[in-house]
Design a protein around this motif. Structure first.
Motif, PDB file in Angstrom:
ATOM      1  N   VAL A 168      -6.352  -6.728   4.341  1.00 40.16           N
ATOM      2  CA  VAL A 168      -5.899  -5.335   4.367  1.00 40.16           C
ATOM      3  C   VAL A 168      -5.045  -5.128   5.596  1.00 40.16           C
ATOM      4  O   VAL A 168      -5.448  -5.459   6.722  1.00 40.16           O
ATOM      5  N   GLU A 169      -3.846  -4.596   5.406  1.00 41.42           N
ATOM      6  CA  GLU A 169      -2.927  -4.370   6.515  1.00 41.42           C
ATOM      7  C   GLU A 169      -2.580  -2.901   6.638  1.00 41.42           C
ATOM      8  O   GLU A 169      -2.465  -2.190   5.635  1.00 41.42           O
ATOM      9  N   ASN A 170      -2.419  -2.459   7.878  1.00 40.64           N
ATOM     10  CA  ASN A 170      -1.873  -1.122   8.135  1.00 40.64           C
ATOM     11  C   ASN A 170      -0.360  -1.287   8.125  1.00 40.64           C
ATOM     12  O   ASN A 170       0.233  -1.725   9.105  1.00 40.64           O
ATOM     13  N   THR A 171       0.273  -0.987   6.999  1.00 44.55           N
ATOM     14  CA  THR A 171       1.693  -1.288   6.824  1.00 44.55           C
ATOM     15  C   THR A 171       2.608  -0.240   7.418  1.00 44.55           C
ATOM     16  O   THR A 171       3.796  -0.460   7.544  1.00 44.55           O
ATOM     17  N   SER A 172       2.055   0.911   7.788  1.00 44.51           N
ATOM     18  CA  SER A 172       2.897   1.972   8.338  1.00 44.51           C
ATOM     19  C   SER A 172       2.049   2.867   9.222  1.00 44.51           C
ATOM     20  O   SER A 172       0.923   3.208   8.868  1.00 44.51           O
TER      21      SER A 172
END
Length: 231
Positions: A168-172
């Protein structure tokens, strides 16, 4: 050394960071060094580092590597759910409900039902920040804790990542200001004369799709520290 699990690698590095063995902004060893140290494959090391990012223990600098986050500076974001507060602060849970995604949320996770979760962080008599997250309904099948009226431990992102095997990535991460709404003033216990609030929005993605978004609102004079932040 003998092979260890991803969970053991994560636990060991957390202990080193919490214990000060790995200092804030120190660079983590390379993937190869970590593979050798823990007897893990490169994919397993990537998963462990992704979990540490989700929990706010490390952050990336593009082209430079992965570094230890200064957890003392984290005063906002999903890490609050893990209990990171400053002295005198406490988390107060508000709700976890099924609701239709607001228009701006639907633009990320799609229209229809989602899980909305809300809480505030209080310092003494003052609410320092109010936050809400909207999570795609499919995620609740893997993280049923989303529907419970309590914080996830450590975070819903970390639980989903652990159970699904998808990073899971914090893309923004965007910070801005907006005219205070009635909901903002009620959540932050602000007078009706309040004109503007500070706003931070996060977008969380896994396997090429957005699975949730978050919104943190602070009153003027209660700033959010943004750096360093895990990517």
């Amino acid at each position: 050394m003998s092979a260890r699990t991803v969970a053991e690698m994560v636990s060991d590095l957390r202990q080193q960071i919490d214990g000060g063995v790995l200092q804030p902004h120190a660079q983590l060893p390379s993937t190869r060094v970590l593979m050798d140290a823990y007897g893990l494959s490169d994919n397993a090391v990537y998963r462990a580092v992704a979990l540490l990012k989700t929990d706010g223990y490390v952050y990336s600098r593009q082209g430079r590597g992965v570094f230890v986050a200064d957890r003392r500076a984290l005063i906002a974001g999903a890490e609050r759910i893990g209990g990171i507060t400053r002295p005198g602060e406490r988390i107060e849970w508000r709700h976890s409900i099924r609701t239709d995604a607001p228009d701006w949320v639907a633009g990320y996770i799609g229209e229809g039902e989602c899980v909305e979760r809300a809480r505030v962080v209080r310092r003494g008599p003052i609410i320092r920040e109010a936050s809400r997250s909207w999570v795609h309904r499919d995620i609740a099948a893997i993280v049923p804790e989303l529907d419970e009226p309590a914080p996830c431990n450590p975070t819903w992102q970390a639980i989903y990542q652990e159970r699904s095997g998808e990073a899971v990535e914090n893309t923004s991460r965007a910070a801005d200001a907006r005219i205070a709404t009635t909901d903002d003033m009620a959540a932050l216990e602000l007078p009706s004369s309040t004109y503007a609030v500070l706003l931070v929005r996060n977008v969380y993605a896994a396997a090429g799709r957005v699975i949730g978004v978050g919104e943190i609102v602070c009153a003027p004079g209660r700033p959010i520290e943004l750096n360093p932040r895990p990517s």
